[in-house]
Design a protein around this motif. Sequence first.
Motif, short mmCIF file in Angstrom:
data_model
loop_
_atom_site.label_atom_id
_atom_site.label_comp_id
_atom_site.label_asym_id
_atom_site.label_seq_id
_atom_site.Cartn_x
_atom_site.Cartn_y
_atom_site.Cartn_z
N GLY A 185 -50.96 13.63 33.80
CA GLY A 185 -49.80 12.75 33.93
C GLY A 185 -48.56 13.44 33.43
O GLY A 185 -47.65 12.80 32.92
N THR A 186 -48.50 14.78 33.56
CA THR A 186 -47.38 15.57 33.05
C THR A 186 -46.71 16.33 34.18
O THR A 186 -47.37 16.90 35.03
CB THR A 186 -47.88 16.57 31.98
N TRP A 187 -45.36 16.32 34.17
CA TRP A 187 -44.57 17.05 35.15
C TRP A 187 -43.61 17.98 34.41
O TRP A 187 -43.12 17.66 33.33
CB TRP A 187 -43.74 16.09 36.00
N VAL A 188 -43.34 19.15 35.02
CA VAL A 188 -42.41 20.13 34.45
C VAL A 188 -41.40 20.50 35.52
O VAL A 188 -41.77 20.83 36.65
CB VAL A 188 -43.15 21.39 33.95
N ALA A 189 -40.12 20.42 35.16
CA ALA A 189 -39.02 20.80 36.06
C ALA A 189 -38.47 22.14 35.60
O ALA A 189 -38.12 22.32 34.43
CB ALA A 189 -37.93 19.73 36.01
N THR A 190 -38.41 23.11 36.54
CA THR A 190 -37.91 24.44 36.22
C THR A 190 -36.82 24.86 37.20
O THR A 190 -36.82 24.41 38.35
CB THR A 190 -39.05 25.49 36.26
N THR B 4 -39.29 18.01 30.97
CA THR B 4 -40.71 17.68 31.06
C THR B 4 -40.85 16.16 31.00
O THR B 4 -40.00 15.48 30.43
CB THR B 4 -41.53 18.30 29.91
N ALA B 5 -41.92 15.67 31.59
CA ALA B 5 -42.17 14.23 31.57
C ALA B 5 -43.68 14.00 31.49
O ALA B 5 -44.46 14.77 32.04
CB ALA B 5 -41.61 13.57 32.82
N ARG B 6 -44.07 12.93 30.78
CA ARG B 6 -45.49 12.59 30.64
C ARG B 6 -45.64 11.09 30.75
O ARG B 6 -45.00 10.33 30.03
CB ARG B 6 -46.01 13.07 29.28
N GLU C 284 -38.72 15.23 27.67
CA GLU C 284 -37.54 15.95 27.20
C GLU C 284 -36.68 16.29 28.40
O GLU C 284 -37.19 16.69 29.44
CB GLU C 284 -37.94 17.26 26.51
N SER C 285 -35.37 16.15 28.25
CA SER C 285 -34.42 16.48 29.31
C SER C 285 -33.23 17.18 28.67
O SER C 285 -33.18 17.32 27.44
CB SER C 285 -33.97 15.20 30.01
N PRO C 286 -32.25 17.60 29.48
CA PRO C 286 -31.04 18.19 28.89
C PRO C 286 -30.34 17.26 27.90
O PRO C 286 -29.62 17.71 27.03
CB PRO C 286 -30.15 18.47 30.10
N PHE D 19 -33.88 9.72 38.19
CA PHE D 19 -34.07 9.09 39.49
C PHE D 19 -35.29 9.66 40.19
O PHE D 19 -36.06 8.92 40.82
CB PHE D 19 -32.83 9.21 40.38
N TRP D 20 -35.51 10.97 40.13
CA TRP D 20 -36.68 11.57 40.77
C TRP D 20 -37.96 10.94 40.22
O TRP D 20 -38.86 10.57 41.00
CB TRP D 20 -36.70 13.09 40.56
N MET D 21 -38.05 10.79 38.90
CA MET D 21 -39.24 10.17 38.30
C MET D 21 -39.37 8.71 38.75
O MET D 21 -40.47 8.23 39.03
CB MET D 21 -39.19 10.24 36.77
N THR D 22 -38.26 8.00 38.83
CA THR D 22 -38.27 6.60 39.28
C THR D 22 -38.76 6.51 40.72
O THR D 22 -39.60 5.67 41.06
CB THR D 22 -36.88 5.98 39.13
N ALA D 23 -38.25 7.39 41.60
CA ALA D 23 -38.67 7.38 43.00
C ALA D 23 -40.17 7.66 43.11
O ALA D 23 -40.87 7.05 43.93
CB ALA D 23 -37.87 8.41 43.80
#
Length: 153
Positions: free
Chosen positions: A52-57, A66-68, A80-82, A135-139
Amino acid sequence: MIRCLPLSVCSWGFSLEGEGQSATTRLGGWESGTIELAGRTIEIERQGAFSGTWVATDESGRVIATARKTSAFTRTVEGESPAGPFTLKADSAFRRAMRFETPRGSAVIAPDHAFTRRASIEDHGLDFTTSCFAFWMTALLWKRAADSAAAGT
């Protein structure tokens, strides 16, 4: 306010415009995707089939966010985000609106009405990149709900 418009009728890609900036978000296979903004592409990858973890690079491989997902049974994501640590959670048990909270500010992401994917982000102190990631996570959560509803019919 940031306007979020689907790229086409059946698309889970969106055009985001507001604050003098624009971006495009796309959901891909295996719950991955991209955010294109200011001439750069941010890749978002799910970390494993059952994770259930995503990483944006970014293009250089630097981690942007990162999102969990905290539980399979709730619409809550932490990461964690900017803008620092964040929580993305359902604004209500019966609506699709989501609340994104960070120490620097917050946003409410909500569909324009019950029968559309057109949405807006009421942003209170977040930078545009952070709003796009939220928004990407919400979509993604909306797509999961739509897929579940379609499977149940």
